[in-house]
Design a protein around this motif. Sequence first.
Motif, PDB file in Angstrom:
ATOM      1  N   ALA A 127     -19.169  13.706   0.719  1.00 27.28           N
ATOM      2  CA  ALA A 127     -19.790  14.442  -0.605  1.00 27.28           C
ATOM      3  C   ALA A 127     -20.021  15.847   0.069  1.00 27.28           C
ATOM      4  O   ALA A 127     -19.775  16.833  -0.490  1.00 27.28           O
ATOM      5  N   ALA A 128     -20.160  15.978   1.324  1.00 19.33           N
ATOM      6  CA  ALA A 128     -20.331  17.346   2.025  1.00 19.33           C
ATOM      7  C   ALA A 128     -19.098  18.028   2.059  1.00 19.33           C
ATOM      8  O   ALA A 128     -19.053  19.280   1.783  1.00 19.33           O
ATOM      9  N   LEU A 129     -18.078  17.089   2.453  1.00 15.09           N
ATOM     10  CA  LEU A 129     -16.655  18.055   2.221  1.00 15.09           C
ATOM     11  C   LEU A 129     -16.417  18.454   0.897  1.00 15.09           C
ATOM     12  O   LEU A 129     -15.510  19.513   0.885  1.00 15.09           O
ATOM     13  N   ARG A 130     -16.522  17.856   0.025  1.00 14.03           N
ATOM     14  CA  ARG A 130     -16.324  18.381  -1.457  1.00 14.03           C
ATOM     15  C   ARG A 130     -17.054  19.597  -1.593  1.00 14.03           C
ATOM     16  O   ARG A 130     -16.317  20.656  -2.266  1.00 14.03           O
ATOM     17  N   ILE A 131     -18.141  19.734  -0.995  1.00 11.69           N
ATOM     18  CA  ILE A 131     -18.722  20.947  -1.459  1.00 11.69           C
ATOM     19  C   ILE A 131     -18.468  22.026  -0.441  1.00 11.69           C
ATOM     20  O   ILE A 131     -18.143  23.294  -0.704  1.00 11.69           O
ATOM     21  N   LEU A 132     -18.106  21.761   0.734  1.00  8.08           N
ATOM     22  CA  LEU A 132     -17.404  22.657   1.729  1.00  8.08           C
ATOM     23  C   LEU A 132     -16.282  23.262   1.180  1.00  8.08           C
ATOM     24  O   LEU A 132     -15.809  24.279   1.690  1.00  8.08           O
ATOM     25  N   GLU A 133     -15.260  22.335   0.547  1.00  5.91           N
ATOM     26  CA  GLU A 133     -13.922  22.908   0.106  1.00  5.91           C
ATOM     27  C   GLU A 133     -14.039  23.774  -1.200  1.00  5.91           C
ATOM     28  O   GLU A 133     -13.084  24.481  -1.578  1.00  5.91           O
ATOM     29  N   LYS A 134     -15.127  23.924  -1.663  1.00  4.30           N
ATOM     30  CA  LYS A 134     -15.265  24.933  -2.896  1.00  4.30           C
ATOM     31  C   LYS A 134     -15.368  26.393  -2.225  1.00  4.30           C
ATOM     32  O   LYS A 134     -16.531  26.421  -1.578  1.00  4.30           O
ATOM     33  N   PRO A 135     -14.429  26.977  -2.399  1.00  2.00           N
ATOM     34  CA  PRO A 135     -14.594  28.601  -1.839  1.00  2.00           C
ATOM     35  C   PRO A 135     -15.587  29.306  -2.212  1.00  2.00           C
ATOM     36  O   PRO A 135     -16.046  30.310  -1.803  1.00  2.00           O
ATOM     37  N   ASP A 136     -15.784  28.959  -3.445  1.00  2.00           N
ATOM     38  CA  ASP A 136     -16.684  30.115  -4.292  1.00  2.00           C
ATOM     39  C   ASP A 136     -18.433  29.342  -3.998  1.00  2.00           C
ATOM     40  O   ASP A 136     -19.391  30.090  -4.479  1.00  2.00           O
ATOM     41  N   GLN A 137     -18.498  28.379  -3.236  1.00  5.18           N
ATOM     42  CA  GLN A 137     -20.027  27.776  -2.731  1.00  5.18           C
ATOM     43  C   GLN A 137     -20.339  28.548  -1.640  1.00  5.18           C
ATOM     44  O   GLN A 137     -19.866  28.381  -0.659  1.00  5.18           O
ATOM     45  N   ALA A 138     -21.412  29.630  -1.942  1.00  6.54           N
ATOM     46  CA  ALA A 138     -21.724  30.190  -0.682  1.00  6.54           C
ATOM     47  C   ALA A 138     -22.660  29.192   0.150  1.00  6.54           C
ATOM     48  O   ALA A 138     -23.431  28.749  -0.526  1.00  6.54           O
ATOM     49  N   LEU A 139     -22.762  29.414   1.489  1.00  8.10           N
ATOM     50  CA  LEU A 139     -23.472  28.538   2.321  1.00  8.10           C
ATOM     51  C   LEU A 139     -23.897  29.270   3.729  1.00  8.10           C
ATOM     52  O   LEU A 139     -23.159  29.971   4.072  1.00  8.10           O
ATOM     53  N   ALA A 140     -25.176  29.421   3.874  1.00 13.95           N
ATOM     54  CA  ALA A 140     -25.533  29.935   5.025  1.00 13.95           C
ATOM     55  C   ALA A 140     -25.791  29.033   6.437  1.00 13.95           C
ATOM     56  O   ALA A 140     -25.911  29.483   7.489  1.00 13.95           O
TER      57      ALA A 140
END
Length: 116
Positions: free
Chosen positions: A35-48
Amino acid sequence: MHLLVVEDDDIVRMLMVEVLDESGYTVIQAENASAALRILEKPDQALALMMTDVGLPDMRGEALAAKARELRPRLPVLFASGYAESVDVPAGMHLISKPFTIDQLRDKVMAIVGPA
């Protein structure tokens, strides 16, 4: 500021999310590495920051961190582990020992990414 919390224990994840949310961060949850990788693979999802348990059911936290760094080379990573003495923390990454207090979690995250 968006934080990704990866924790397979629902209660622990809920508590971490609540603490970070109350501290003003926007928290995205993942129950496992997939599930984390699916989020990380979204280039428009900003993460700090990505905070991950070391012992995930589908992948070790260190392997997840390596994949996360391939996708987002500058993403800070904070490992959480009840076995902190046995975790080999890669350079530029951080560690918090379980169990931790609300204040310890808040202070550690703020030290890495700054206030929300």
